[in-house]
Design a protein around this motif. Structure first.
Motif, PDB file in Angstrom:
ATOM      1  N   VAL A 155      16.457  67.139 -10.247  1.00  0.00           N
ATOM      2  CA  VAL A 155      15.460  67.595  -9.275  1.00  0.00           C
ATOM      3  C   VAL A 155      16.178  68.235  -8.088  1.00  0.00           C
ATOM      4  N   ASP A 156      17.227  67.585  -7.589  1.00  0.00           N
ATOM      5  CA  ASP A 156      17.975  68.116  -6.447  1.00  0.00           C
ATOM      6  C   ASP A 156      18.612  69.472  -6.772  1.00  0.00           C
ATOM      7  N   ILE A 157      19.088  69.638  -7.986  1.00  0.00           N
ATOM      8  CA  ILE A 157      19.716  70.889  -8.398  1.00  0.00           C
ATOM      9  C   ILE A 157      18.699  72.031  -8.456  1.00  0.00           C
ATOM     10  N   HIS A 158      17.503  71.728  -8.914  1.00  0.00           N
ATOM     11  CA  HIS A 158      16.508  72.770  -9.159  1.00  0.00           C
ATOM     12  C   HIS A 158      15.593  73.080  -7.985  1.00  0.00           C
ATOM     13  N   LEU A 159      15.484  72.175  -7.010  1.00  0.00           N
ATOM     14  CA  LEU A 159      14.542  72.386  -5.913  1.00  0.00           C
ATOM     15  C   LEU A 159      15.214  72.277  -4.550  1.00  0.00           C
ATOM     16  N   ASP A 160      14.780  73.126  -3.648  1.00  0.00           N
ATOM     17  CA  ASP A 160      15.186  73.009  -2.252  1.00  0.00           C
ATOM     18  C   ASP A 160      14.317  71.945  -1.594  1.00  0.00           C
ATOM     19  N   GLN A 161      14.878  71.259  -0.623  1.00  0.00           N
ATOM     20  CA  GLN A 161      14.140  70.218   0.096  1.00  0.00           C
ATOM     21  C   GLN A 161      12.885  70.786   0.764  1.00  0.00           C
ATOM     22  N   GLU A 162      12.970  72.021   1.260  1.00  0.00           N
ATOM     23  CA  GLU A 162      11.858  72.627   2.008  1.00  0.00           C
ATOM     24  C   GLU A 162      10.618  72.878   1.151  1.00  0.00           C
ATOM     25  N   THR A 163      10.797  73.165  -0.125  1.00  0.00           N
ATOM     26  CA  THR A 163       9.643  73.492  -0.976  1.00  0.00           C
ATOM     27  C   THR A 163       9.373  72.433  -2.044  1.00  0.00           C
ATOM     28  N   ARG A 164      10.080  71.324  -1.968  1.00  0.00           N
ATOM     29  CA  ARG A 164       9.958  70.273  -2.986  1.00  0.00           C
ATOM     30  C   ARG A 164       8.520  69.756  -3.128  1.00  0.00           C
ATOM     31  N   ILE A 198      -0.461  71.485 -15.291  1.00  0.00           N
ATOM     32  CA  ILE A 198       0.704  71.233 -14.436  1.00  0.00           C
ATOM     33  C   ILE A 198       1.876  72.119 -14.854  1.00  0.00           C
ATOM     34  N   LEU A 199       2.114  72.194 -16.155  1.00  0.00           N
ATOM     35  CA  LEU A 199       3.235  72.984 -16.655  1.00  0.00           C
ATOM     36  C   LEU A 199       3.039  74.481 -16.455  1.00  0.00           C
ATOM     37  N   ALA A 200       1.796  74.927 -16.409  1.00  0.00           N
ATOM     38  CA  ALA A 200       1.507  76.357 -16.249  1.00  0.00           C
ATOM     39  C   ALA A 200       1.444  76.798 -14.791  1.00  0.00           C
ATOM     40  N   THR A 201       1.438  75.848 -13.875  1.00  0.00           N
ATOM     41  CA  THR A 201       1.374  76.198 -12.454  1.00  0.00           C
ATOM     42  C   THR A 201       2.657  76.903 -12.044  1.00  0.00           C
ATOM     43  N   PRO A 202       2.544  78.085 -11.459  1.00  0.00           N
ATOM     44  CA  PRO A 202       3.765  78.803 -11.050  1.00  0.00           C
ATOM     45  C   PRO A 202       4.389  78.173  -9.810  1.00  0.00           C
ATOM     46  N   PRO A 203       5.666  78.442  -9.585  1.00  0.00           N
ATOM     47  CA  PRO A 203       6.311  77.920  -8.380  1.00  0.00           C
ATOM     48  C   PRO A 203       5.724  78.538  -7.118  1.00  0.00           C
ATOM     49  N   MET A 204       5.733  77.758  -6.039  1.00  0.00           N
ATOM     50  CA  MET A 204       5.216  78.253  -4.761  1.00  0.00           C
ATOM     51  C   MET A 204       6.379  78.375  -3.774  1.00  0.00           C
ATOM     52  N   MET A 205       6.640  79.588  -3.331  1.00  0.00           N
ATOM     53  CA  MET A 205       7.688  79.875  -2.347  1.00  0.00           C
ATOM     54  C   MET A 205       9.068  79.405  -2.803  1.00  0.00           C
ATOM     55  N   ALA A 206       9.315  79.421  -4.115  1.00  0.00           N
ATOM     56  CA  ALA A 206      10.590  78.972  -4.661  1.00  0.00           C
ATOM     57  C   ALA A 206      10.836  79.654  -6.005  1.00  0.00           C
ATOM     58  N   GLU A 207      12.056  79.521  -6.496  1.00  0.00           N
ATOM     59  CA  GLU A 207      12.402  80.109  -7.789  1.00  0.00           C
ATOM     60  C   GLU A 207      11.792  79.364  -8.960  1.00  0.00           C
ATOM     61  N   ARG A 208      11.628  78.046  -8.804  1.00  0.00           N
ATOM     62  CA  ARG A 208      11.124  77.287  -9.947  1.00  0.00           C
ATOM     63  C   ARG A 208      10.376  76.039  -9.520  1.00  0.00           C
ATOM     64  N   ARG A 209       9.659  75.510 -10.513  1.00  0.00           N
ATOM     65  CA  ARG A 209       8.970  74.225 -10.394  1.00  0.00           C
ATOM     66  C   ARG A 209       9.709  73.220 -11.253  1.00  0.00           C
ATOM     67  N   VAL A 210       9.545  71.959 -10.900  1.00  0.00           N
ATOM     68  CA  VAL A 210      10.110  70.880 -11.696  1.00  0.00           C
ATOM     69  C   VAL A 210       8.980  69.919 -12.043  1.00  0.00           C
ATOM     70  N   VAL A 211       8.905  69.585 -13.321  1.00  0.00           N
ATOM     71  CA  VAL A 211       7.947  68.585 -13.790  1.00  0.00           C
ATOM     72  C   VAL A 211       8.754  67.486 -14.458  1.00  0.00           C
ATOM     73  N   VAL A 212       8.602  66.261 -13.959  1.00  0.00           N
ATOM     74  CA  VAL A 212       9.264  65.092 -14.525  1.00  0.00           C
ATOM     75  C   VAL A 212       8.215  64.296 -15.282  1.00  0.00           C
ATOM     76  N   VAL A 213       8.489  64.034 -16.551  1.00  0.00           N
ATOM     77  CA  VAL A 213       7.591  63.227 -17.374  1.00  0.00           C
ATOM     78  C   VAL A 213       8.324  61.950 -17.748  1.00  0.00           C
ATOM     79  N   LYS A 214       7.845  60.830 -17.221  1.00  0.00           N
ATOM     80  CA  LYS A 214       8.419  59.527 -17.542  1.00  0.00           C
ATOM     81  C   LYS A 214       7.683  58.950 -18.743  1.00  0.00           C
ATOM     82  N   GLY A 215       8.401  58.192 -19.552  1.00  0.00           N
ATOM     83  CA  GLY A 215       7.779  57.565 -20.724  1.00  0.00           C
ATOM     84  C   GLY A 215       7.342  58.572 -21.771  1.00  0.00           C
TER      85      GLY A 215
END
Length: 178
Positions: free
Chosen positions: A35-44, A64-81
């Motif tokens: 998550v830290d690698i892919h997202l900036d703190q400001e747009t997390r 959720i997966l189709a939502t585009p990133p907002m003010m950033a290069e990418r989105r991160v989706v974490v799926v637990k379990g």
């Protein structure tokens, strides 16, 4: 011994990450590092979703997966379990479709425990085609080395081998507790 050294470098181009195994502590650290690698703190807050696989519908997951990133290069989706998807055809197909056609603006992180003796094709496909990393529990013999390495890297301290062995004997191999 530290699996976090194996995660992609800053500026990674997203994709599907499959983290599996019984060591929840190191798996959790790897999720945080990704998550830290892919997202900036400001747009997390705008670009991070964390869901529990057993609690999300396939429709909500697709949205959720189709939502585009907002003010950033990418989105991160974490799926637990993510093991909950192995028996759910629509969710499984959605995930496997992303493995085959990942986009650089999405980092999908799947965290799971593969059931013992499972031969499900879902897991084998993810291991082969996603960026996968196994987090097996460490053995009791490896605990002192892990403790000494953690003391040095995390705290800048030196732990004596005898102290590490004694602590490992008293606590056991559960890294979350250690």
């Amino acid at each position: 011994m530290n699996p976090l050294r194996k995660v992609p470098a800053q500026g990674s181009s997203g994709g599907v990450f499959f983290l599996f195994g019984d060591d929840e502590h190191r798996k959790g650290e790897a999720v945080k590092a990704l998550v830290d690698i892919h997202l900036d703190q400001e747009t997390r807050d705008f670009n991070l979703d964390v869901v529990e696989a057993s609690e999300v519908s396939v429709e909500d997951l697709a949205r959720i997966l189709a939502t585009p990133p907002m003010m950033a290069e990418r989105r991160v989706v974490v799926v637990k379990g993510a093991e909950a998807f192995a028996g759910a055809a629509r969710s499984r197909d959605l995930i496997l479709g992303l493995v085959e056609n990942s986009t650089p603006d999405l980092a999908l992180i799947l965290s799971t425990r593969i059931p013992e003796r499972s031969k499900a094709k879902f897991y084998q496909t993810l291991i082969k085609r996603a960026q996968s990393m196994e987090f097996a529990m460490i053995s009791q013999d490896d605990v002192p080395g892990w403790l000494m390495e953690e003391a040095a890297t995390r705290f800048g301290a030196t732990m004596e081998p005898d102290a590490a062995r004694a602590l490992g004997q008293a606590i056991g191999p559960d890294l979350g507790i250690l």
